[in-house]
Design an enzyme around this catalytic site. Structure first.
Site, PDB file in Angstrom:
ATOM      1  N   SER A 181       0.796  -1.222   0.000  1.00  0.00           N
ATOM      2  CA  SER A 181       0.000   0.000   0.000  1.00  0.00           C
ATOM      3  C   SER A 181       0.830   1.274   0.000  1.00  0.00           C
ATOM      4  O   SER A 181       0.365   2.296  -0.487  1.00  0.00           O
ATOM      5  CB  SER A 181      -0.936  -0.008   1.204  1.00  0.00           C
ATOM      6  OG  SER A 181      -0.183  -0.176   2.386  1.00  0.00           O
ATOM      7  N   HIS A 189      -5.190  -3.462  -2.797  1.00  0.00           N
ATOM      8  CA  HIS A 189      -4.749  -2.498  -3.818  1.00  0.00           C
ATOM      9  C   HIS A 189      -4.505  -3.144  -5.176  1.00  0.00           C
ATOM     10  O   HIS A 189      -3.966  -2.516  -6.073  1.00  0.00           O
ATOM     11  CB  HIS A 189      -3.478  -1.781  -3.346  1.00  0.00           C
ATOM     12  CG  HIS A 189      -3.701  -0.984  -2.110  1.00  0.00           C
ATOM     13  ND1 HIS A 189      -4.221   0.290  -2.119  1.00  0.00           N
ATOM     14  CD2 HIS A 189      -3.521  -1.299  -0.790  1.00  0.00           C
ATOM     15  CE1 HIS A 189      -4.319   0.738  -0.882  1.00  0.00           C
ATOM     16  NE2 HIS A 189      -3.906  -0.208  -0.060  1.00  0.00           N
ATOM     17  N   LYS A 203     -11.957   0.381  -2.272  1.00  0.00           N
ATOM     18  CA  LYS A 203     -10.981   1.062  -3.115  1.00  0.00           C
ATOM     19  C   LYS A 203     -11.478   1.064  -4.560  1.00  0.00           C
ATOM     20  O   LYS A 203     -12.301   1.900  -4.904  1.00  0.00           O
ATOM     21  CB  LYS A 203      -9.621   0.424  -2.907  1.00  0.00           C
ATOM     22  CG  LYS A 203      -9.185   0.639  -1.450  1.00  0.00           C
ATOM     23  CD  LYS A 203      -7.895   0.045  -1.067  1.00  0.00           C
ATOM     24  CE  LYS A 203      -7.478   0.533   0.309  1.00  0.00           C
ATOM     25  NZ  LYS A 203      -8.267  -0.020   1.416  1.00  0.00           N
TER      26      LYS A 203
END
Ligand code: WAQ
Ligand code: MG
Length: 633
Positions: free
Chosen positions: A429, A457, A488
């Site tokens: 990250s 991610h 996300k």
């Protein structure tokens, strides 16, 4: 009455200097015979570990005390006076002195200065303000006293020792009160004590660092015999104090927070947050200013996608704003199941289970799978939620060097285990690099380890169609446990685990963060469903993201900056925290919203700018940004 013997134990430690002995610490206890040795032990420890310095002499005196002569006294009641300043503290003392008939309280308080060289206390005649100690160099010392609780006395507890002394002295004949300030330079709490008023604990009677300290026993007797009785009682009468309340009253209940805050401010680690008023694609409005957003994990713009918003709003209307219970009780909608099925399908797994946040997912799933006798091999740069999950699990956690699979294998060989797992982020990250999944899978097979991969991610970001790390490496095998977030690329909220049905059923029955959380609301669940749908049906979002990532890499290269990334996350390591803050400030002035990432998110001294490229980032902004970075880095 019990006939076993009692013993008084006194310890004094001092330091040899040229021609005198400096007193370091002293303490005394009254204990049963059977406790002599352990008490002596801890008193010696205390003598040896005193912060005032190294003990050259330790004097230990043990003497028999006739139990019949011991007086049991109930501890004075404690009343706390919380004051902000020393002056306020002194006002309190004046007040109580006056209340006890002392005409010139200021004069009495002033005499504390005379205590400096005394080992004992001043015995002050309250009528004449004359000192009455037979040996004015020593003062009058209260001894032969203890509480009825036998506890180990390795460290000084100012309050406990003070209340024993104060109770004894307040009960002495002809004593009307006592005032006390510690001579420890950092102990600012003191007291006024009397039989009538109790133990008035005053939170501040001096500034930190002030060596002033002392005791004054206030005497109001008449005859010589009176005086003799008083001193006799204080110096010789054995006393056991009962019922000391466990009130370890802190002088300032919030000191621990104030200290912490002060320290992180000093280290440039204090954080503040901005308030975003409006979002328009890659622009955000803060105050009256528009900023180009280069920090958001909204990788595909799904958090503001019209189609997703519409569906989410529709489901909000249908199901309401909350769920009213956990999944297992009454908060389980068909929507939740739909989302779980969609996640599993998207990741080509049998089953999935959702949690209220990504953080909670790791926090609760890791401990529910791995326990005391298991071993976790964890990449040193794994996300904080993994670190916290490992800590909570009680499993033995072995940290391997970041993406160093040679180190990992060495550590696997060195640590025996029945059940073990390799845990790694897919995309890290704060660095934006990608774990070597093929190597991890190879090692897991070789050593019969489970694999747990966090795709927070990577989902929606890497792989041709955004399916994540397995697609990125074109593998036809999968980690055992795939974790991810909905917050996300998917633009919603929450976290998930996907894998076998055996696994997800187990988690529904064991993960406390699942069992004891209210199921999350329809709006974010619907948003995630729609997000997955868009992602599956329209590859253009991911394509656009990949194009932007390539473009930004090119811009950086052109600007002569030696940073590149295969993911949305670009990490510009600056090192010094303050310099990173300065750089972020410069970018902010140029209307680029980029945060300085500091400890504990990254190691100390590795502060950085973390720049995030999304499918919505504009080319002209990327170009301008890389030019500015070329100048300031
Ligand atoms: N007898 C008479 N005076 C003494 C004795 C004793 N046994 N022990 C110490 N003193 C005198 C001496 O002059 C010291 O300089 C002075 O008292 C202060 O002693 O509720 O730590 O041991 O938290 O530094 C108060 C606790 C702590 C307040 C007092 O005193 C609270 C303290 P210290
Ligand atoms: Mg002291």
């Amino acid at each position: 009455m019990d006939n076993t013997d009692l013993y008084g134990i006194k310890m004094r430690a001092s330091q040899k200097s040229e021609n005198t002995n400096r007193h370091l610490s002293g303490a005394e206890r009254i204990v049963e015979k059977e406790n002599i040795i352990s008490c002596a032990n801890s008193l010696i420890k205390r003598a040896l570990n005193h912060e005032n310095g190294k003990a050259d002499f330790i004097n230990l005196k043990i003497e028999n005390i006739n139990r019949e002569k011991v007086l049991e006294l109930e501890a004075l009641p404690v009343i706390l006076k919380q004051v902000k300043t020393k002056a306020e503290g002194y006002k309190q003392i004046e007040y109580y002195l006056k209340k006890n008939g002392i005409e010139y309280p200021k004069k009495v308080i002033n005499m504390l200065k005379e205590c400096k060289s005394l080992r004992g206390a001043i015995l002050l005649d309250v009528n004449t303000l004359k000192r009455l100690e037979p040996n004015p160099e020593r003062g009058v010392r209260a001894t032969y006293m203890d509480s009825d609780k036998f506890n180990l006395c390795t460290s000084k507890n100012h309050f406990n020792e003070a209340i024993i002394l104060a109770t004894k002295v307040a009960n002495a004949p002809n004593i009307v009160g006592e005032i006390c300030i510690s001579d420890d330079i950092n102990y600012v709490t003191g007291y006024f004590a009397s039989k009538r008023n109790g133990y008035i604990r005053i939170s501040k009677l001096k500034e930190k660092g002030d060596p002033l300290g002392g005791r004054i026993f206030l005497y109001n007797g008449k005859t010589k015999k009176d005086l003799e009785n008083t001193i006799d009682f204080i110096e010789k009468q054995p006393v056991i104090v009962t019922n000391i309340a466990n009130s370890q009253i802190n002088t300032n209940k919030w000191e621990f927070i104030e200290e912490y805050t002060k320290n992180i401010k000093k280290e440039n680690l204090y954080r503040t947050q901005n308030e975003i008023l409006e979002i328009n694609k890659s622009n955000v409005k803060i105050g009256n200013t528009n900023f180009k957003m280069f920090s958001s994990n909204n990788y595909l713009g799904f958090a503001n996608n019209d189609e997703i918003k519409k569906f989410s709003a529709k489901m909000l209307k249908k199901y309401g704003t909350g769920t009213g219970g956990s999944r297992l009780i009454c908060g389980n909608f068909d929507l939740h199941t739909q989302l779980e099925n969609k996640i599993a399908k998207f990741k080509n797994q049998e089953s999935a289970i959702i949690f209220n946040s990504g953080y909670v997912t790791n926090l609760t799933v890791i401990p529910s799978l791995f326990k005391e006798n298991d071993v976790i091999f964890s990449d040193e740069l794994n996300h904080a939620s993994i670190i916290d999950g490992c800590r909570l699990s009680k499993a033995k956690t072995i940290i391997f060097k970041h993406a160093d699979y040679v180190d990992l294998e060495e550590k696997i060989k060195k640590n025996a285990f029945n059940k073990g797992v390799i845990i790694s982020d897919a995309v890290f990250s704060m660095d934006g690099d990608i774990a070597d999944l093929p190597k991890i899978l190879l090692l897991s097979k070789k050593y019969n380890l489970l694999t747990y991969i966090d795709e927070a991610h990577s989902t929606g970001v890497i792989g041709k169609t955004g399916r994540g790390i397995v697609e990125y490496y074109n593998l036809n095998e999968y980690p055992d446990i795939i974790m991810g977030t909905l917050s996300k690329a998917l633009g919603a909220e929450g976290g998930f685990i996907t894998g076998s049905k055996l696994l997800t059923d187990y988690l529904r029955n064991s993960a406390r963060g699942y069992i004891f959380s209210t199921a999350f609301a329809a709006a974010p669940v619907a948003a995630a469903i729609k997000g997955l749908e868009l992602l599956e049906n329209d590859v253009s979002y991911v394509k656009k993201l990949h194009e932007n990532i390539r473009y930004f890499n090119k811009c950086l290269h052109n600007a002569g900056i030696n940073v590149s990334s295969k993911t949305s996350i670009f990490s510009f390591i600056i090192g010094d925290e303050n310099k990173a803050l300065e750089a972020a400030k410069k970018l902010l002035i140029q209307k680029f919203f980029i945060k300085a990432i500091r400890y504990p998110t990254v190691p100390k001294g590795q502060a950085r700018l973390r720049i995030v490229i999304t499918s919505q980032t504009l080319k002209k902004d990327m170009k301008q940004l890389s030019q500015i970075l070329g100048k300031i880095l």
